[in-house]
Design a protein around this motif. Structure first.
Motif, PDB file in Angstrom:
ATOM      1  N   LEU A  87     -11.941   0.078  -6.950  1.00  0.00           N
ATOM      2  CA  LEU A  87     -11.304  -1.080  -6.335  1.00  0.00           C
ATOM      3  C   LEU A  87     -12.212  -1.728  -5.297  1.00  0.00           C
ATOM      4  N   GLN A  88     -13.062  -0.898  -4.670  1.00  0.00           N
ATOM      5  CA  GLN A  88     -13.987  -1.460  -3.682  1.00  0.00           C
ATOM      6  C   GLN A  88     -14.995  -2.399  -4.343  1.00  0.00           C
ATOM      7  N   LEU A  89     -15.213  -2.229  -5.669  1.00  0.00           N
ATOM      8  CA  LEU A  89     -16.075  -3.170  -6.377  1.00  0.00           C
ATOM      9  C   LEU A  89     -15.430  -4.543  -6.450  1.00  0.00           C
ATOM     10  N   GLY A  90     -14.111  -4.566  -6.254  1.00  0.00           N
ATOM     11  CA  GLY A  90     -13.377  -5.842  -6.235  1.00  0.00           C
ATOM     12  C   GLY A  90     -13.300  -6.425  -4.841  1.00  0.00           C
ATOM     13  N   ASN A  91     -14.223  -6.052  -3.985  1.00  0.00           N
ATOM     14  CA  ASN A  91     -14.303  -6.596  -2.620  1.00  0.00           C
ATOM     15  C   ASN A  91     -13.151  -6.127  -1.745  1.00  0.00           C
ATOM     16  N   LEU A  92     -12.656  -4.922  -1.980  1.00  0.00           N
ATOM     17  CA  LEU A  92     -11.622  -4.331  -1.127  1.00  0.00           C
ATOM     18  C   LEU A  92     -12.264  -3.247  -0.266  1.00  0.00           C
ATOM     19  N   THR A  93     -11.730  -3.093   0.960  1.00  0.00           N
ATOM     20  CA  THR A  93     -12.188  -1.993   1.804  1.00  0.00           C
ATOM     21  C   THR A  93     -11.569  -0.696   1.311  1.00  0.00           C
ATOM     22  N   SER A  94     -12.058   0.419   1.847  1.00  0.00           N
ATOM     23  CA  SER A  94     -11.512   1.723   1.452  1.00  0.00           C
ATOM     24  C   SER A  94     -10.020   1.815   1.780  1.00  0.00           C
ATOM     25  N   ASN A  95      -9.616   1.370   2.990  1.00  0.00           N
ATOM     26  CA  ASN A  95      -8.199   1.421   3.381  1.00  0.00           C
ATOM     27  C   ASN A  95      -7.351   0.520   2.495  1.00  0.00           C
ATOM     28  N   GLU A  96      -7.874  -0.686   2.196  1.00  0.00           N
ATOM     29  CA  GLU A  96      -7.121  -1.616   1.333  1.00  0.00           C
ATOM     30  C   GLU A  96      -6.950  -1.038  -0.060  1.00  0.00           C
ATOM     31  N   SER A  97      -7.990  -0.394  -0.581  1.00  0.00           N
ATOM     32  CA  SER A  97      -7.926   0.204  -1.916  1.00  0.00           C
ATOM     33  C   SER A  97      -6.860   1.296  -1.974  1.00  0.00           C
ATOM     34  N   LYS A  98      -6.857   2.167  -0.953  1.00  0.00           N
ATOM     35  CA  LYS A  98      -5.895   3.280  -0.950  1.00  0.00           C
ATOM     36  C   LYS A  98      -4.462   2.777  -0.783  1.00  0.00           C
ATOM     37  N   ALA A  99      -4.282   1.754   0.052  1.00  0.00           N
ATOM     38  CA  ALA A  99      -2.934   1.196   0.242  1.00  0.00           C
ATOM     39  C   ALA A  99      -2.430   0.565  -1.042  1.00  0.00           C
ATOM     40  N   LEU A 100      -3.293  -0.189  -1.725  1.00  0.00           N
ATOM     41  CA  LEU A 100      -2.902  -0.856  -2.968  1.00  0.00           C
ATOM     42  C   LEU A 100      -2.575   0.157  -4.044  1.00  0.00           C
ATOM     43  N   LEU A 101      -3.383   1.236  -4.144  1.00  0.00           N
ATOM     44  CA  LEU A 101      -3.099   2.301  -5.113  1.00  0.00           C
ATOM     45  C   LEU A 101      -1.768   2.988  -4.813  1.00  0.00           C
ATOM     46  N   SER A 102      -1.486   3.203  -3.527  1.00  0.00           N
ATOM     47  CA  SER A 102      -0.240   3.857  -3.142  1.00  0.00           C
ATOM     48  C   SER A 102       0.973   3.047  -3.597  1.00  0.00           C
ATOM     49  N   ILE A 103       0.895   1.731  -3.377  1.00  0.00           N
ATOM     50  CA  ILE A 103       2.011   0.863  -3.790  1.00  0.00           C
ATOM     51  C   ILE A 103       2.165   0.877  -5.304  1.00  0.00           C
ATOM     52  N   ALA A 104       1.015   0.833  -6.023  1.00  0.00           N
ATOM     53  CA  ALA A 104       1.070   0.789  -7.481  1.00  0.00           C
ATOM     54  C   ALA A 104       1.653   2.072  -8.072  1.00  0.00           C
ATOM     55  N   ILE A 105       1.318   3.208  -7.452  1.00  0.00           N
ATOM     56  CA  ILE A 105       1.743   4.501  -8.009  1.00  0.00           C
ATOM     57  C   ILE A 105       3.160   4.873  -7.587  1.00  0.00           C
ATOM     58  N   THR A 106       3.484   4.709  -6.290  1.00  0.00           N
ATOM     59  CA  THR A 106       4.784   5.170  -5.777  1.00  0.00           C
ATOM     60  C   THR A 106       5.866   4.092  -5.784  1.00  0.00           C
ATOM     61  N   LYS A 107       5.442   2.819  -5.878  1.00  0.00           N
ATOM     62  CA  LYS A 107       6.356   1.671  -5.822  1.00  0.00           C
ATOM     63  C   LYS A 107       7.052   1.553  -4.468  1.00  0.00           C
ATOM     64  N   GLU A 108       6.559   2.269  -3.469  1.00  0.00           N
ATOM     65  CA  GLU A 108       7.094   2.142  -2.113  1.00  0.00           C
ATOM     66  C   GLU A 108       6.223   1.158  -1.348  1.00  0.00           C
ATOM     67  N   THR A 109       6.849   0.124  -0.748  1.00  0.00           N
ATOM     68  CA  THR A 109       6.072  -0.959  -0.135  1.00  0.00           C
ATOM     69  C   THR A 109       6.291  -1.083   1.365  1.00  0.00           C
ATOM     70  N   ARG A 110       7.170  -0.256   1.953  1.00  0.00           N
ATOM     71  CA  ARG A 110       7.313  -0.293   3.408  1.00  0.00           C
ATOM     72  C   ARG A 110       6.045   0.281   4.043  1.00  0.00           C
ATOM     73  N   PRO A 111       5.497  -0.379   5.062  1.00  0.00           N
ATOM     74  CA  PRO A 111       4.217   0.038   5.636  1.00  0.00           C
ATOM     75  C   PRO A 111       4.138   1.512   6.005  1.00  0.00           C
ATOM     76  N   LEU A 112       5.190   2.050   6.645  1.00  0.00           N
ATOM     77  CA  LEU A 112       5.138   3.456   7.054  1.00  0.00           C
ATOM     78  C   LEU A 112       5.118   4.384   5.844  1.00  0.00           C
ATOM     79  N   ASP A 113       5.847   3.988   4.757  1.00  0.00           N
ATOM     80  CA  ASP A 113       5.804   4.782   3.530  1.00  0.00           C
ATOM     81  C   ASP A 113       4.407   4.731   2.902  1.00  0.00           C
ATOM     82  N   VAL A 114       3.806   3.539   2.924  1.00  0.00           N
ATOM     83  CA  VAL A 114       2.463   3.382   2.365  1.00  0.00           C
ATOM     84  C   VAL A 114       1.462   4.233   3.156  1.00  0.00           C
TER      85      VAL A 114
END
Length: 693
Positions: A14-41
């Motif tokens: 995902l970092q190849l798509g111009n995302l930072t490490s934190n942004e990549s992990k947050a986006l993956l978390s939402i995609a996998i768990t479907k939880e979008t509240r910031p504290l859950d992410v």
């Protein structure tokens, strides 16, 4: 590949798509768990809650998420954006690899075959000679469709070899391209570096016709050799020099280790000698000598030498461990020590040797003086029991300060302000070289406080022991309290100590100090002063220097406590500019003044008067001797006393009642002349017992 490895790999992609490490992990978390509240992410992605809102909002700004009230969701364009960016990066990397080979695959292998016998002749064994392995983990972790695209490109050729002498493994990476693209993107270089890192070469060499600046900067730890030059000769010289430096480093470290072993032998011999002397002072002198001042002075000097010897032993152990660490790095990690590291260890060994020689001489002189004292007649005709200058450190019975008027005034004002609660600073550093009288000054003022000459205060004189840290001061605080004059305060402070568990953390020590100072304050002692002698011993402990300084900073922030801290000048120069050092506005610095002729004369005449057993002193110093002592010592008090001690013995040995210039000049040969035999104090005592029996 397990789930964690999958997430890590996907996050890197995902970092190849111009995302930072934190942004990549947050986006993956939402995609996998479907939880979008910031504290859950944050919880699912193991990101910091303090950064999660910033990360989520950044994903919104880049168009990957939509914000709906307090929650977030995928933007409908997210997948297409990622797909487009990722394809573009893959295409760029393909072009990068294609440019490396430039349709000359056969030239890489030809160069490699040409290098192999050359490398063998240098004493290296070939591990492999082939093209970069495209099945390495870096590529295996990529999705299948991407990995297949990479495999069609031509990767560089690698020759790997290990030195038969040093065990160092090198990798020679050969690029056949006429020129590498100057605009190579970091992501492509990142993947290439990942492929090469799998081999874990100790040293890597790049061979190519031309290496662009961006390539050099990215692989800054790699040695670059141009194919346009005499690359075989240059590579041979590099490999030969590598082995030569390894052998030289090994020899240097072996010699340093031998030097540390020699020091251990010297320390063992010196420890044994000092134990004999200490035994004579504690067990034999009281049976033979009735003068308590003399006995006390000998005990203090012996105790100080024991402490100095212990400090040297700790320093020796530190140097030996550092030397051993460098040897392990060289033999196991093939990491060459720097010249600075070797020079530092060599200088420290030389410093320890010099210190051992000084202590050895002091012990030798002390042993001789005790023998003369037991004989009882060496100095009798001059009106002395012992050489009055043998005590080259300040002793408890002679606390008058000479030649330090400015320092006395400055420190007295500081301590008075502590006791009056008018102080703007709570720390006073006494900084100077060894032997200038720093300890003497501290003992003088701790005595002034506890004898009520500076009223309304309690003073604890604490010697910082080698190998300890600030927390270990607890033991010394207990000893210092026991040495206070008998009083209600002493009883109460000891009671607090007895009720308190020994501190295991800096916070627990600070809490104990607050309790002690508060108790004293409640009984009318407004000033509570800690005199910390030889603080550099805490700076050379097993802790990192910065950790020791942080502990010091925490210590001096305890309210209602004053600190007088002695530090050697060489350590002061090392620490006072550190970022975490004590705030400049909270401390003052005191430098001691070197003795001039008048101070030297006063000090030596006072010693003669203090230790004379008659009403008249029957030996004096000539003016030329006093001037020579002042000049040679450069005003250093300990050196003044040492020169006077040896000059006194030389004069006695020559039946003189004037210590003149000749006596001072003869001090280097006097020790052998005045020793009547080579027996130690203990051996002399045993012989005397045999005669009696």
């Amino acid at each position: 590949m397990n789930a964690e490895e999958t997430i890590e790999t996907l996050a890197e992609l995902l970092q190849l798509g111009n995302l930072t490490s934190n942004e990549s992990k947050a986006l993956l978390s939402i995609a996998i768990t479907k939880e979008t509240r910031p504290l859950d992410v944050a919880r699912n992605s193991k990101l910091s809650t303090s950064k999660i809102y910033e990360t989520m909002n950044s994903l919104v700004e880049k168009g990957f998420l939509e914000k709906k009230g307090k929650e977030y969701d995928f933007d409908i364009e997210t997948l297409s954006i990622l797909n487009e960016k990722f394809k573009r990066r893959v295409t760029q990397f393909g072009q990068f690899i294609e440019n490396l080979s430039q349709n000359y695959p056969e030239s890489e292998e030809s160069i490699a075959r040409q290098l192999e016998p050359v490398i063998k002749n240098l004493g290296y064994s070939i591990n492999f000679n082939h093209r970069l392995d495209t099945n390495k983990n870096v590529l295996r972790n990529l999705p299948v469709n991407i990995r297949s695209k990479f495999r069609k490109f031509q990767f560089p050729w690698i020759v790997s070899a290990t030195s038969d002498t040093s065990g160092i493994t090198v990798g020679v990476v050969i690029f056949s391209s006429r020129s590498l693209p100057s605009g190579t993107a970091p992501n492509e270089l990142f993947i290439l570096r990942g492929l090469l890192s799998e081999y874990q070469f100790d040293h890597t060499y790049f061979l190519s016709s031309e290496i662009p600046k961006s390539f050099r900067e990215f692989f800054y730890r790699v040695n670059h050799i141009s194919l346009s030059n005499n690359y075989i000769s240059e590579l041979s010289q590099n490999l030969d020099t590598l082995d030569l430096k390894w052998r030289q480093s090994k020899q240097s470290l072996e010699q340093l280790e031998k030097n540390t072993d020699d020091i251990y032998q010297s320390l063992s011999h010196l420890t044994s000698n000092l134990l004999h002397v200490s035994y004579g002072i504690k067990k034999i002198l009281p049976e033979k000598v009735s003068n308590d001042i003399i006995i006390k002075s000998f005990e203090e000097l012996s105790s100080r030498l024991e402490a100095d010897l212990k400090a040297l032993t700790e320093s020796h152990l530190d140097v030996k461990l550092e030397c051993k660490d460098l040897q392990l790095d060289l033999l196991e990690e093939h990491e060459l020590p720097s010249n600075e590291e070797l020079n530092e260890i060599s200088n420290r060994i030389a410093s320890i040797r010099n210190a051992i020689d000084l202590i050895d001489n002091e012990v030798d002189v002390l042993d001789n003086e005790i023998i003369e004292l037991l004989r009882g007649d060496t100095y009798a005709n001059l009106g002395f029991i012992a050489n009055p200058f043998v005590f080259t450190i300040p002793v408890e019975n002679h606390l008058e300060i000479i030649g330090q008027n400015d320092s006395i005034l400055q420190l007295r004002e500081f301590l008075t302000s502590i006791s009056n609660e008018t102080n703007s600073k709570n720390v006073s550093f006494i900084v100077d070289t060894p032997g200038m009288g720093k300890t003497h000054l501290m003992k003088f003022f701790s005595n002034e406080i506890n004898s009520e000459k500076i009223p309304n205060s309690v003073g604890l004189f604490i010697r910082c022991r080698p190998g300890g840290d600030v927390i270990s001061l607890h033991n010394e605080i207990s000893i210092a309290i026991q040495q206070l004059p008998t009083s209600k305060i002493k009883t109460g402070l000891l009671a607090i100590l007895n009720k308190t568990e020994p501190p295991g953390t800096i916070n627990q020590l600070l809490s104990l100090l607050r309790n002690l100072s508060q108790f004293s304050y409640d009984l009318g002692k407004k000033g509570f002063v800690l005199f910390l002698d030889e603080f550099e011993n805490l700076l050379t402990s097993g802790l990192q220097l910065s950790t020791s300084i942080t502990q010091l900073q925490r210590l001096v922030q305890v309210p209602h406590i004053g600190f007088v801290i002695v530090v050697r000048r060489d350590y002061w120069n090392k620490i006072y500019k550190m970022k975490n050092f004590v705030n400049e506005s909270s401390y003052e610095k005191i430098n001691l003044q070197p003795f001039d002729y008048a101070s030297t004369e006063k000090l030596l005449n006072k010693r003669l008067s203090d230790y004379s057993v008659g009403s008249e002193v029957k030996i004096t110093f000539s003016k030329t001797a006093l001037k020579t002592i002042t000049d040679r010592s450069k005003g250093n008090v300990r050196k003044i006393l040492t020169l006077a001690r040896d000059g006194f013995n030389a004069a006695v040995n020559s039946d003189k009642n004037i210590i003149d210039l000749d006596s001072i000049v003869e001090t280097q040969t006097t020790l052998d002349d005045i020793r009547h035999d080579s027996n130690s104090v203990t051996e002399l005592h045993l012989k005397e017992k045999e005669v009696k029996e």
